[in-house]
Design an enzyme around this catalytic site. Structure first.
Site, mmCIF file in Angstrom:
data_model
loop_
_atom_site.group_PDB
_atom_site.id
_atom_site.type_symbol
_atom_site.label_atom_id
_atom_site.label_comp_id
_atom_site.label_asym_id
_atom_site.label_seq_id
_atom_site.Cartn_x
_atom_site.Cartn_y
_atom_site.Cartn_z
ATOM 1 N N LYS A 24 1.874 33.338 47.837
ATOM 2 C CA LYS A 24 1.941 32.130 48.666
ATOM 3 C C LYS A 24 1.882 32.525 50.137
ATOM 4 C CE LYS A 24 5.121 29.706 50.718
ATOM 5 N NZ LYS A 24 4.348 29.289 51.895
ATOM 6 N N GLU A 73 12.005 41.479 53.790
ATOM 7 C CA GLU A 73 11.718 42.013 55.136
ATOM 8 C C GLU A 73 12.010 40.875 56.102
ATOM 9 O OE1 GLU A 73 10.665 42.436 58.212
ATOM 10 O OE2 GLU A 73 8.681 43.357 58.155
ATOM 11 N N CYS A 122 8.405 41.170 63.987
ATOM 12 C CA CYS A 122 9.773 41.442 63.508
ATOM 13 C C CYS A 122 10.362 42.665 64.193
ATOM 14 C CB CYS A 122 9.783 41.602 61.993
ATOM 15 S SG CYS A 122 8.565 42.755 61.385
ATOM 16 N N GLU A 138 17.568 36.953 67.222
ATOM 17 C CA GLU A 138 16.109 37.091 67.258
ATOM 18 C C GLU A 138 15.504 35.833 67.874
ATOM 19 O OE1 GLU A 138 13.683 36.915 63.535
ATOM 20 O OE2 GLU A 138 12.920 38.825 64.253
HETATM 21 O O1 TXE Z 1 10.087 31.353 58.657
HETATM 22 P P1 TXE Z 1 10.345 31.010 57.113
HETATM 23 P P2 TXE Z 1 9.495 30.420 59.827
HETATM 24 C C1 TXE Z 1 11.667 34.600 61.858
HETATM 25 C C2 TXE Z 1 11.502 34.300 63.337
HETATM 26 C C3 TXE Z 1 11.072 32.868 63.355
HETATM 27 C C4 TXE Z 1 11.866 32.314 62.195
HETATM 28 C C5 TXE Z 1 11.331 31.042 61.560
HETATM 29 O O2 TXE Z 1 12.753 34.445 63.975
HETATM 30 O O3 TXE Z 1 11.421 32.226 64.552
HETATM 31 O O4 TXE Z 1 11.834 33.347 61.239
HETATM 32 O O5 TXE Z 1 9.993 31.220 61.117
HETATM 33 C C6 TXE Z 1 8.302 30.398 53.105
HETATM 34 N N1 TXE Z 1 11.741 29.429 49.384
HETATM 35 N N2 TXE Z 1 10.499 35.242 61.273
HETATM 36 O O6 TXE Z 1 10.137 29.067 59.827
HETATM 37 O O7 TXE Z 1 10.743 29.602 56.954
HETATM 38 C C7 TXE Z 1 7.389 29.779 54.139
HETATM 39 O O8 TXE Z 1 6.578 28.782 53.559
HETATM 40 C C8 TXE Z 1 10.698 30.270 49.385
HETATM 41 C C9 TXE Z 1 10.572 36.667 61.125
HETATM 42 O O9 TXE Z 1 8.027 30.435 59.730
HETATM 43 O O10 TXE Z 1 11.260 32.063 56.614
HETATM 44 C C10 TXE Z 1 6.631 31.002 54.646
HETATM 45 O O11 TXE Z 1 5.603 31.320 53.726
HETATM 46 N N3 TXE Z 1 9.868 30.413 50.451
HETATM 47 C C11 TXE Z 1 9.537 37.162 60.165
HETATM 48 C C12 TXE Z 1 7.710 32.095 54.618
HETATM 49 O O12 TXE Z 1 8.711 31.621 53.709
HETATM 50 C C13 TXE Z 1 10.121 29.688 51.553
HETATM 51 C C14 TXE Z 1 8.190 36.548 60.340
HETATM 52 C C15 TXE Z 1 8.368 32.353 55.968
HETATM 53 O O13 TXE Z 1 8.899 31.150 56.465
HETATM 54 C C16 TXE Z 1 11.217 28.793 51.607
HETATM 55 C C17 TXE Z 1 8.254 35.108 60.497
HETATM 56 C C18 TXE Z 1 12.052 28.682 50.458
HETATM 57 N N4 TXE Z 1 13.115 27.891 50.430
HETATM 58 C C19 TXE Z 1 9.384 34.518 60.987
HETATM 59 N N5 TXE Z 1 11.236 28.227 52.846
HETATM 60 C C20 TXE Z 1 9.399 38.663 60.125
HETATM 61 N N6 TXE Z 1 10.296 39.332 59.392
HETATM 62 O O14 TXE Z 1 8.483 39.221 60.675
HETATM 63 C C21 TXE Z 1 10.178 28.741 53.537
HETATM 64 N N7 TXE Z 1 9.496 29.609 52.761
#
Ligand code: TXE
Length: 483
Positions: free
Chosen positions: A177, A252, A286, A385
Site C-alpha cells: 500500500k 521505521e 526521517c 520531529e
Molecule cells: O504519516 P502516516 P503522515 C512523520 C512526519 C510527518 C508525520 C505525519 O513527522 O509529519 O509522520 O505524516 C498509512 N494503519 N513521518 O500523516 O499517517 C498511510 O496511508 C495502517 C515520518 O503521512 O504515518 C501512509 O501510507 N496504515 C516518516 C503511511 O501509513 C496507516 C515518513 C504513513 O502515514 C494507518 C512520513 C493505519 N491506521 C511521515 N494510518 C519517516 N519515518 O520517514 C495511516 N497509514
C-alpha cells in the site's frame, strides 16, 4: 504516468467496486492532478488471497530466478527514469535533482537484493558456525510468508524498494500500500511487474488511505508480517493491531537527529553538511539532522555561513532545474510545520534567519527555511520531529556535553559529526545512540548498509543483509553428526 490508478491484484489492474476517489495534489500548483480510485477491504482480501496462492511456487523458486525478476524491476525503473523523476517532483514537490536520487537509489536497491537473492542458493543448508559435539546443524532461510508493506510519501520509490526488494529476494509475496499523498510514482512498480511477467499474485498493490486500506491490511490475518514506514502514532497502531495473531512487524518511524560540529571543523564543509542534512527534501526526511550542536568557539562563524547558504536557496517550481527548495508535500504538512513556528514564537525562540526575511513563492505549500539559535533542550522544537525546513541550534563547550545533549532524545535513528580529525569524529560517533552515523560525509544510504534506529525510531533494520533477514525465518535442521 497512468491516467488513473486502480488496484493491481493477481497480475491484473482492476477497478474497485464501491471504492472512493481520493484527490492527488501537485503541492506547487496546488491543483488536483489525478483522482486515486482507492480500494476497499474486499480488494485487500483478494490481494491477500492472490499472494497466498502465489506463495508456494514463489518460495520454491531458486534465488537465482528471483534475482532475475529483481533485475527486471531495476531495468524497468531505469527505462522509465526521466518520466519517474517528473512524476515524483510533480506529485511530491521534490526538486528534480532529489527525485533523481529517489529513482537511482531505488534501482540500486533492487540490484543489490538481486545479488543477495542469487547468493541465497549457496547459503541454504549451510552448517552452523556454532559446532555441537555429535550433532550436525544445518541452517535454511525460509521466507516469512505474505507481507503487508505500507510506505509514506517522502521518498516514494526508495521506501518501497527498501521493502519490496528484500521481501521478493527472500521469497515472500507482497501486498503493497503506497502513500495516498504521493501514490503516482509507485504505480510504475506494478506496471513493471506486469511487463516482466512477474508470476501472478507475487506482488499486489492496493491504493488507498490509512483508514481504508492500511487498517484492513494490518488487521488481515492472512498477512504474516507488516513492514511500516511512517509516523509514530500510526506505528504504534500497527504494532498494536499486529499483536492479534502474533504477527511480525518492522517499524521505521521518526527521528530528531543531531549534527555535531566541533571547533576544529572546516566551517565551509560543516555548513554544507548542515544544509544538506536539514534542507534536502525541505526537511521531510526521517534522518534529517534537525538539531545542530556547534562548539561555542565557532558558533558565530557557522551561523554566518549558514545564513549565506539559506539566502542562496532557490524556492520555486520543483520541475525547474534551478529550484533547490521545493514546497512541502501537502497543505496538511505545511500546517503542521507552521504550528511549530507558532510554538517557537510562544517560546520566544531566536531565529538567525527570520522567516519574514525570505519571500515565499505565492503559490505552493512553502515554508521559509528557518534557523533558530540557543534553543533550550526543553523546547518542543528541540525535542519533537517537525518534518520541515526548520533547524534548531545550540552551543556546547566539550565533546562530552555534545554527546550527552545529542543522546537526550526520544529518537535514535541517525546522527552526523563534523570534525577536523577523523579519530575525534569516530570517538564521538562511538558514544552516540543512533543506527546510522555520518562523520565528515553527507547522509549516504547505500543498500549495503543497514538502516534503522532504536528508541522511538522503530524496530528492526532495512537494507543490508539485515534487511533481507527481516523477511526470513531461520530454520535449523539437526541430525546425528555422522549423517
Ligand atoms: O504519516 P502516516 P503522515 C512523520 C512526519 C510527518 C508525520 C505525519 O513527522 O509529519 O509522520 O505524516 C498509512 N494503519 N513521518 O500523516 O499517517 C498511510 O496511508 C495502517 C515520518 O503521512 O504515518 C501512509 O501510507 N496504515 C516518516 C503511511 O501509513 C496507516 C515518513 C504513513 O502515514 C494507518 C512520513 C493505519 N491506521 C511521515 N494510518 C519517516 N519515518 O520517514 C495511516 N497509514
Amino acid at each position: 504516468m497512468r491516467d488513473s490508478c486502480q488496484q493491481f491484484i493477481d497480475g491484473q489492474w482492476r477497478a474497485s467496486d464501491g471504492g472512493r476517489d481520493l484527490d492527488v495534489v501537485d503541492p506547487y500548483r496546488e491543483t488536483v492532478i489525478a483522482k486515486l480510485p482507492a480500494g476497499n477491504a474486499r480488494d485487500v482480501d483478494e490481494a491477500v488471497r492472490a499472494a497466498r496462492e502465489a506463495l508456494p511456487a514463489w518460495r520454491r523458486l531458486s534465488g537465482e530466478a528471483r534475482g532475475r525478476y529483481l533485475e527486471g524491476l531495476a531495468d524497468g525503473l531505469a527505462e522509465r527514469h526521466a518520466a519517474l523523476c517528473q512524476t515524483i517532483s510533480l506529485n511530491g514537490g521534490k526538486p528534480l535533482a532529489e527525485s533523481q536520487l529517489d529513482v537511482d537509489d531505488a534501482i540500486a536497491c533492487y540490484r543489490y537484493y538481486a545479488d543477495l537473492a542469487r547468493q541465497l542458493d549457496a547459503r541454504q543448508g549451510e552448517p552452523s558456525a556454532q559446532p555441537v559435539a555429535g550433532v550436525q546443524i544445518r541452517r535454511y532461510f525460509d521466507p516469512v510468508g505474505v507481507v503487508g508493506l505500507i510506505t509514506p510519501w517522502n521518498f516514494p520509490l526508495v521506501t518501497a524498494a527498501w521493502k519490496i526488494a528484500p521481501a521478493l529476494a527472500a521469497g515472500c509475496c507482497i501486498v503493497f500500500k503506497p502513500s495516498e499523498v504521493v501514490p503516482m510514482p509507485e504505480q510504475a512498480i506494478a506496471d513493471i511487474a506486469q511487463a516482466i511477467d512477474l508470476p501472478r499474485g507475487v506482488l499486489n498493490l492496493v491504493n488507498g488511505d490509512g483508514r481504508g486500506i492500511g487498517e484492513a491490511l494490518t488487521q488481515h490475518t492472512g498477512i504474516d508480517k507488516i513492514s511500516f514506514t511512517g509516523s509514530n502514532p500510526t506505528g504504534e497502531t500497527v504494532m498494536r493491531v499486529a499483536a492479534t495473531g502474533i504477527r511480525n512487524v518492522s517499524l521505521e518511524l521518526g527521528g530528531k537527529s543531531p549534527i555535531i560540529v566541533t571547533e576544529d571543523a572546516d566551517i565551509a564543509q560543516a555548513a554544507s553538511l548542515v544544509m544538506n542534512g536539514i534542507f534536502a527534501n525541505a526537511g521531510q526526511i526521517c534522518s534529517a539532522t534537525s538539531r545542530l550542536l556547534v562548539h561555542q568557539a565557532v558558533a558565530e562563524d557557522l551561523y554566518a555561513a549558514l545564513s549565506r547558504h539559506i539566502d542562496a536557496l532557490v524556492m520555486g517550481d520543483p520541475l525547474d532545474e534551478a529550484t533547490t527548495l521545493g514546497p512541502l508535500v501537502s497543505d496538511k504538512q505545511r500546517t503542521t510545520v507552521d504550528r511549530y513556528l507558532a510554538f517557537a514564537k510562544d517560546e520566544g525562540l531566536i531565529p538567525v534567519r527570520e522567516a519574514s526575511h525570505r519571500e515565499i513563492p505565492r503559490q505552493g505549500f512553502f515554508v521559509a527555511p528557518t534557523l533558530f539559535r540557543d534553543v533550550p533542550v526543553e523546547s518542543r522544537l528541540w525535542r519533537e520531529e517537525i518534518f520541515g525546513p526548520v533547524l534548531c541550534a545550540r552551543q556546547f563547550a566539550s565533546d562530552d556535553e555534545a554527546v550527552a545533549v545529542a543522546n537526550d532524545s526520544d529518537y535514535g535513528l541517525a546522527a552526523s559529526v563534523v570534525s577536523g580529525g577523523h579519530e575525534r569524529a569516530s570517538a564521538i560517533a562511538r558514544h552516540l545512540t543512533a543506527g546510522s552515523i555520518w562523520t565528515n560525509i553527507d547522509q549516504v544510504a547505500p543498500p549495503q548498509a543497514a538502516w534503522g534506529g532504536g528508541k522511538k525510531s522503530g524496530i528492526g533494520r532495512e537494507l543490508g543483509p539485515e534487511g533481507l533477514a527481516a523477511y526470513q525465518e531461520l530454520k535449523q535442521v539437526m541430525a546425528p553428526a555422522d549423517t
